[in-house]
Design a protein around this motif. Structure first.
Motif, short mmCIF file in Angstrom:
data_model
loop_
_atom_site.label_atom_id
_atom_site.label_comp_id
_atom_site.label_asym_id
_atom_site.label_seq_id
_atom_site.Cartn_x
_atom_site.Cartn_y
_atom_site.Cartn_z
N ALA B 95 -23.93 -51.62 -15.28
CA ALA B 95 -23.90 -50.19 -14.92
C ALA B 95 -25.27 -49.52 -14.98
CB ALA B 95 -22.93 -49.46 -15.84
N THR B 96 -26.28 -50.26 -15.42
CA THR B 96 -27.60 -49.66 -15.58
C THR B 96 -28.37 -49.63 -14.27
OG1 THR B 96 -27.75 -50.40 -17.88
CG2 THR B 96 -29.82 -49.85 -16.77
N PRO B 97 -28.72 -48.45 -13.79
CA PRO B 97 -29.56 -48.39 -12.59
C PRO B 97 -30.97 -48.83 -12.93
CG PRO B 97 -29.08 -46.17 -13.39
CD PRO B 97 -28.40 -47.12 -14.33
N PRO B 98 -31.58 -49.66 -12.09
CA PRO B 98 -32.89 -50.25 -12.41
C PRO B 98 -34.03 -49.26 -12.26
CG PRO B 98 -32.20 -50.97 -10.24
CD PRO B 98 -31.08 -50.14 -10.79
N ARG B 99 -34.20 -48.37 -13.22
CA ARG B 99 -35.32 -47.43 -13.18
C ARG B 99 -36.58 -48.10 -13.68
NH1 ARG B 99 -32.37 -42.76 -16.18
NH2 ARG B 99 -30.60 -42.44 -14.80
#
Lengths: 195, 195
Positions: B95-99
């Motif tokens: 669920a982690t957006p790749p910032r």
DNA sequence: ACCACCATGTAAACGGTTACATGATTAC
DNA sequence: GTAATCATGTAACCGTTTACATGGTGGT
């Protein structure tokens, strides 16, 4: 800022605001625009930090504020650096230790790539490439401009060099990473990592 | 984490702790050590965030905690990932957006270089070079190790590539920047920037 | 003597992000 | 109609950083 005088401390939005105001008088909205154009790849700030920062600077006498009436829009508030503000900016700049921090959820995800479905990892990498490629182009365009002072040029050139290296690296090692985690999957099947 | 389930949100220290615990049982102190070794160039965390994170993970049943008596030292608390923890880690990772954010006081300082004494600017650049050079060497050494999984390798390689590019850029453009701001000084003498 | 390492935790302060609140204009 | 631009601000929330609190071991 931090405290009353300019002790060694982190750069804050207030100092950045003083900085962009050396380029000329600006409204909060315009300052946000400059942040986006010039700093976005190494410093972020939203309205939620800029407006309060400007109010505080005004209170401290480091900027003056002049209201400009507009028809069919709310009044503009144009801020101007005072002499005290210019001095404070210099103090703050001289007292700022040159930190450089990266916070990368992307790299965390890559670090744990072996726990994730290879297709997901591939998608993440593609997403980063798609995000970075236009940024490189933008920085190239930006450096063709003649209205830049040496520091802007240096910072933009730095961004260009580093982003370019990142893009090249990621493109060249994507396949390698995906293959490696694919093999791992065969060797140590992980029931929890299915999709 | 953020909330009860794994919505899209920023990576936090809790998730990172779950991640390092996939490498084996560890104490808070050891986790901090791993953070330093493996993540320091793209994610930071101190005891002040790790210990509370671990306590919270324990409360949520995502890790178990076993106290180990030691003579002449306070008890160790060894944490172990539970199945629920492993699942939660996976959810969080997916669920982690790749910032990828950079916050660089160094580049801000360079951006405003024309406001500062050239000698100060030169000193700042030298300091960054002195800081980065050994880090490159460390990453090179780190990548010779055979005990690394593909993701660690990828992340370390990325760090190496980007840091190398940064070093090269800064070394090649230092003189150019210093000369440019020296000229500016002659053209627009700034009484406030003296030293 | 002093510093680094081992070992754990708490509490306050600080600052940034996000959401809320408002509202007209212009271009697709 | 929908989105972007112009324009300002507040307030709650969240997480990190920093300082505090404690204390033995081993090396230079």
């Amino acid at each position: 800022m931090a405290g009353t005088a300019g002790e060694a401390s982190g750069m804050d939005v207030k100092t950045l605001c003083l900085g962009v105001l050396t380029e000329g008088d600006k409204t909060g909205y315009e300052i946000k625009g400059r942040f986006e154009e010039a700093f976005s790849h190494f410093f972020g700030a939203g309205f939620g930090s800029i407006y309060p920062a400007l109010a505080e600077l005004s209170r401290l006498g480091l900027v003056t504020c002049r209201s400009v009436e507009q028809d069919k829009r709310p009044d503009k508030k144009v801020y101007r650096l005072t002499d005290a503000g210019r001095r404070r900016l210099l103090d703050a700049l001289l007292a700022t230790p040159p930190r450089h921090k990266v916070r990368s959820e992307f790299l965390v995800l890559m670090y744990f790539a072996h726990l994730l479905p290879p297709a997901h990892v591939a998608a993440i990498i593609d997403r980063m490439v798609a995000q970075w490629a236009p940024l490189v182009a933008e920085l190239d365009r930006c450096m063709d401009g003649t209205d830049m002072n040496p520091g802007m040029r240096f910072a933009a050139g730095y961004g260009r060099a580093v982003l370019g290296a990142a893009l090249t690296y990621v493109r060249q090692h994507k396949a390698e990473l995906i293959e490696a985690i694919d093999e791992r999957r065969e060797l140590e099947p992980n029931a929890l990592a299915g999709e």
